[in-house]
Design a protein around this motif. Structure first.
Motif, PDB file in Angstrom:
ATOM      1  N   LEU A   1      26.025  15.174 -12.519  1.00 30.15           N
ATOM      2  CA  LEU A   1      26.182  14.113 -11.521  1.00 30.15           C
ATOM      3  C   LEU A   1      25.164  13.017 -11.835  1.00 30.15           C
ATOM      4  N   LEU A   2      25.611  11.769 -11.925  1.00 27.83           N
ATOM      5  CA  LEU A   2      24.739  10.648 -12.294  1.00 27.83           C
ATOM      6  C   LEU A   2      24.269   9.898 -11.056  1.00 27.83           C
ATOM      7  N   LEU A   3      22.962   9.696 -10.955  1.00 27.57           N
ATOM      8  CA  LEU A   3      22.368   8.895  -9.879  1.00 27.57           C
ATOM      9  C   LEU A   3      21.445   7.864 -10.508  1.00 27.57           C
ATOM     10  N   HIS A   4      21.701   6.597 -10.228  1.00 25.13           N
ATOM     11  CA  HIS A   4      20.923   5.515 -10.833  1.00 25.13           C
ATOM     12  C   HIS A   4      19.920   4.942  -9.841  1.00 25.13           C
ATOM     13  N   PHE A   5      18.680   4.772 -10.303  1.00 26.46           N
ATOM     14  CA  PHE A   5      17.648   4.094  -9.527  1.00 26.46           C
ATOM     15  C   PHE A   5      17.500   2.686 -10.093  1.00 26.46           C
ATOM     16  N   PRO A   6      18.041   1.680  -9.439  1.00 28.10           N
ATOM     17  CA  PRO A   6      17.974   0.314  -9.990  1.00 28.10           C
ATOM     18  C   PRO A   6      16.561  -0.249  -9.936  1.00 28.10           C
ATOM     19  N   ASP A   7      16.327  -1.269 -10.746  1.00 31.85           N
ATOM     20  CA  ASP A   7      15.033  -1.954 -10.715  1.00 31.85           C
ATOM     21  C   ASP A   7      14.829  -2.613  -9.360  1.00 31.85           C
ATOM     22  N   TYR A   8      13.566  -2.785  -8.992  1.00 29.14           N
ATOM     23  CA  TYR A   8      13.265  -3.539  -7.779  1.00 29.14           C
ATOM     24  C   TYR A   8      13.666  -4.999  -7.974  1.00 29.14           C
ATOM     25  N   SER A   9      14.211  -5.586  -6.930  1.00 22.88           N
ATOM     26  CA  SER A   9      14.515  -7.013  -6.981  1.00 22.88           C
ATOM     27  C   SER A   9      13.220  -7.806  -6.855  1.00 22.88           C
ATOM     28  N   LYS A  10      13.302  -9.103  -7.086  1.00 24.59           N
ATOM     29  CA  LYS A  10      12.112  -9.952  -6.992  1.00 24.59           C
ATOM     30  C   LYS A  10      11.551  -9.945  -5.566  1.00 24.59           C
ATOM     31  N   GLY A  11      12.438  -9.950  -4.592  1.00 22.07           N
ATOM     32  CA  GLY A  11      11.989  -9.907  -3.201  1.00 22.07           C
ATOM     33  C   GLY A  11      11.310  -8.589  -2.858  1.00 22.07           C
ATOM     34  N   GLU A  12      11.824  -7.481  -3.383  1.00 27.95           N
ATOM     35  CA  GLU A  12      11.205  -6.176  -3.139  1.00 27.95           C
ATOM     36  C   GLU A  12       9.833  -6.078  -3.792  1.00 27.95           C
ATOM     37  N   LEU A  13       9.737  -6.585  -5.027  1.00 30.40           N
ATOM     38  CA  LEU A  13       8.444  -6.595  -5.705  1.00 30.40           C
ATOM     39  C   LEU A  13       7.441  -7.457  -4.954  1.00 30.40           C
ATOM     40  N   GLN A  14       7.912  -8.586  -4.425  1.00 24.11           N
ATOM     41  CA  GLN A  14       7.038  -9.472  -3.656  1.00 24.11           C
ATOM     42  C   GLN A  14       6.465  -8.736  -2.438  1.00 24.11           C
ATOM     43  N   GLN A  15       7.311  -8.009  -1.745  1.00 25.86           N
ATOM     44  CA  GLN A  15       6.867  -7.305  -0.533  1.00 25.86           C
ATOM     45  C   GLN A  15       5.952  -6.121  -0.873  1.00 25.86           C
TER      46      GLN A  15
ATOM     47  N   TYR B   1      -9.580 -11.944   1.922  1.00 20.72           N
ATOM     48  CA  TYR B   1      -8.725 -13.117   2.042  1.00 20.72           C
ATOM     49  C   TYR B   1      -7.502 -12.767   2.897  1.00 20.72           C
ATOM     50  N   SER B   2      -6.868 -13.796   3.393  1.00 19.04           N
ATOM     51  CA  SER B   2      -5.733 -13.595   4.294  1.00 19.04           C
ATOM     52  C   SER B   2      -4.532 -13.026   3.526  1.00 19.04           C
ATOM     53  N   PRO B   3      -3.686 -12.244   4.204  1.00 14.74           N
ATOM     54  CA  PRO B   3      -2.471 -11.719   3.551  1.00 14.74           C
ATOM     55  C   PRO B   3      -1.556 -12.833   3.053  1.00 14.74           C
ATOM     56  N   GLU B   4      -1.569 -13.969   3.748  1.00 13.70           N
ATOM     57  CA  GLU B   4      -0.722 -15.090   3.342  1.00 13.70           C
ATOM     58  C   GLU B   4      -1.152 -15.637   1.982  1.00 13.70           C
ATOM     59  N   LEU B   5      -2.471 -15.715   1.763  1.00 14.07           N
ATOM     60  CA  LEU B   5      -2.968 -16.210   0.476  1.00 14.07           C
ATOM     61  C   LEU B   5      -2.578 -15.258  -0.654  1.00 14.07           C
ATOM     62  N   TYR B   6      -2.752 -13.961  -0.416  1.00 15.63           N
ATOM     63  CA  TYR B   6      -2.413 -12.989  -1.460  1.00 15.63           C
ATOM     64  C   TYR B   6      -0.910 -12.994  -1.731  1.00 15.63           C
ATOM     65  N   SER B   7      -0.106 -13.166  -0.692  1.00 14.00           N
ATOM     66  CA  SER B   7       1.341 -13.235  -0.868  1.00 14.00           C
ATOM     67  C   SER B   7       1.730 -14.458  -1.693  1.00 14.00           C
ATOM     68  N   ALA B   8       1.028 -15.576  -1.470  1.00 13.88           N
ATOM     69  CA  ALA B   8       1.278 -16.779  -2.265  1.00 13.88           C
ATOM     70  C   ALA B   8       0.914 -16.545  -3.728  1.00 13.88           C
ATOM     71  N   PHE B   9      -0.179 -15.823  -3.960  1.00 14.29           N
ATOM     72  CA  PHE B   9      -0.572 -15.498  -5.329  1.00 14.29           C
ATOM     73  C   PHE B   9       0.471 -14.613  -6.003  1.00 14.29           C
ATOM     74  N   ILE B  10       0.987 -13.622  -5.283  1.00 17.33           N
ATOM     75  CA  ILE B  10       2.016 -12.739  -5.843  1.00 17.33           C
ATOM     76  C   ILE B  10       3.278 -13.541  -6.167  1.00 17.33           C
ATOM     77  N   ASN B  11       3.606 -14.489  -5.335  1.00 15.38           N
ATOM     78  CA  ASN B  11       4.780 -15.332  -5.577  1.00 15.38           C
ATOM     79  C   ASN B  11       4.624 -16.117  -6.875  1.00 15.38           C
ATOM     80  N   ILE B  12       3.407 -16.639  -7.116  1.00 14.75           N
ATOM     81  CA  ILE B  12       3.117 -17.356  -8.356  1.00 14.75           C
ATOM     82  C   ILE B  12       3.197 -16.401  -9.542  1.00 14.75           C
TER      83      ILE B  12
ATOM     84  N   LEU C   1       4.046  -5.634  -3.679  1.00 17.49           N
ATOM     85  CA  LEU C   1       2.767  -6.090  -4.236  1.00 17.49           C
ATOM     86  C   LEU C   1       1.914  -6.795  -3.189  1.00 17.49           C
ATOM     87  N   SER C   2       2.545  -7.436  -2.232  1.00 15.83           N
ATOM     88  CA  SER C   2       1.792  -8.136  -1.181  1.00 15.83           C
ATOM     89  C   SER C   2       1.046  -7.173  -0.269  1.00 15.83           C
ATOM     90  N   GLU C   3       1.460  -5.896  -0.266  1.00 13.86           N
ATOM     91  CA  GLU C   3       0.760  -4.906   0.559  1.00 13.86           C
ATOM     92  C   GLU C   3      -0.625  -4.577   0.028  1.00 13.86           C
TER      93      GLU C   3
END
Length: 417
Positions: A167-181, A191-202, A183-185
């Motif tokens: 039986l085949l089960l595939h684990f897909p790669d994380y999307s860009k939005g999932e990686l953003q969320q 520093y503020s979470p907003e600043l770190y989230s902006a850095f991750i976006n860059i 890594l932002s944790e």
């Protein structure tokens, strides 16, 4: 949160499967595949642990022999005395016989699970091993499911002789939005979470097209965040001025693009690396460093000098005693020469000495060095002889690597005698 989502998703798939098959019976084998760091191992172990199911986990990297693989399975499922029933060099039929014997003594009401991590390595073992594990339930007449975890797709995994289809089960790669969320944790406490989230976006804006590996992206974030906030620490900009922060970090991220996966240390080098290029230091596993050192020695030292360098109590031998008349040119000027795998391992075990006992993962790490193009494999994959390699790194590079493990490289190089 995403790991929990994947656990729920996998559980739903398994429950759907259980509804399709008779009661008290499980699917013989399940093949779970996907890119590394997508949660395959964590999800399956979490699922089995939370459901309190009997299971054995075996890393195929650590199994230098088939017998060791059999022993680990029996030890995990049936206890410490079970492996003693195997012969010294057990075959597949021995394993099946002992398994059936132990099943009679310790019957289980629930399905037993055998999890084989890095299962693609089974293809390099005995030809009948992979087909046997795929239908182990039939061979041992027990309610057992074998779960294969791999980074490659089943089409490249399937034996040419044919086998039972899992039986085949595939684990897909994380999307860009999932990686953003995700890594932002890991936001920085200063520093503020907003600043770190902006850095991750860059960061993702630069690296997402070439790297989807969560572990590598997390490493890049930790490595470059201090440079990102440098203008803030100097009082030159405010947190809201992300444009200036981007202009400051942009050249560093572009430089890191050229060494992604090699994990080049871009910060200042410690004193032992004084005078060497920053490009000469790469973060490698401990044994990989010694394997690379051994490969360099095998490439640039004549094979006839191995006894002089690596055999203990060889006596005092002068260079002139084994210098041939025609050998006037430096080996470093002639370039690296190919060497067989057995010579590489012999030198490796000699130089690593008693620092740490080498494990079976050295073979996997040799493949990793080839993938990173630090070693070049010579010849074709289908050759009958053992593979040969060439070392592909510079002298400055290997000197930097050797200093990280306190190894006197020059002392073992023939050209520097």
């Amino acid at each position: 949160s995403f790991i929990a989502t994947r656990v729920v998703s996998l559980t739903a798939k398994l429950l759907k499967l259980y509804c399709m098959i008779p009661e008290q019976c499980s699917y013989p084998s399940i093949f779970i595949y996907g890119h590394r760091a997508t949660g395959k191992s964590h999800v399956i172990h979490t699922l089995l642990k939370e459901l309190e199911l009997p299971y054995a986990t075996v890393s195929c990297v650590e199994c230098v022999s088939v017998g060791l693989l059999f022993e680990q399975v029996l030890l995990s499922l049936f206890g410490s005395d079970s492996a003693s029933l195997l012969s010294r060099n057990p075959s597949l039929s021995d394993f099946v016989r002992v398994y059936k014997q132990l099943c009679v003594q310790a019957s289980a009401k629930q399905t037993r699970y055998i999890v084989l991590d890095r299962a693609e390595l089974l293809r390099d073992m005995e030809a009948n091993l992979l087909p046997a594990f795929l239908r182990l339930q039939e061979l041992v007449e027990d309610n057992v499911t074998v779960i294969l975890l791999s980074e490659i797709v089943w089409d490249k995994f399937r034996p040419n002789t044919g086998c039972f289809e899992p039986l085949l089960l595939h684990f897909p790669d994380y999307s860009k939005g999932e990686l953003q969320q995700i890594l932002s944790e890991d936001s920085h406490p200063s520093y503020s979470p907003e600043l770190y989230s902006a850095f991750i976006n860059i960061l993702l804006g630069v690296f997402y097209s070439v790297c989807r590996d969560l572990r590598e992206l997390r490493h890049l974030a930790a490595l470059n965040f201090s440079k990102f906030v440098e203008p803030l620490e100097q009082g030159k900009v405010k947190e809201s001025d992300t444009h200036k922060l981007w202009r400051n970090i942009e050249p560093h991220l572009k430089k890191a693009m050229q060494t992604v996966y090699l994990r080049e240390v871009s910060r200042s080098l410690p004193l032992p690396f004084s005078g060497l290029s920053a490009h000469a230091h790469v973060e490698l596993p401990y044994y990989s460093k010694f394997l690379l050192i051994a490969a360099y020695l095998a490439s640039y030292n004549p094979a006839r000098t191995d006894k002089r360098f690596f055999l203990k109590h060889h006596g005092k031998i002068k260079k002139t005693n084994f210098l041939k008349k025609h050998e006037k040119t430096s080996n470093h000027l002639l370039g690296p020469k190919p060497f067989p795998l057995d010579r590489l391992l012999a030198i490796f075990y000699s130089v690593v000495d008693s620092r740490v006992a080498p494990t079976a993962s050295v073979f996997c790490q040799i493949s990793s060095l080839v993938t990173l193009q630090l070693l070049n494999q010579v010849g074709h994959d289908d050759q009958l002889d053992a593979p040969k390699y060439k070392c592909a790194v510079s002298l400055d590079f290997i000197l930097a690597i050797s200093r990280t493990v306190s190894f006197d490289m020059v002392k073992y190089l023939y050209d520097f005698l």
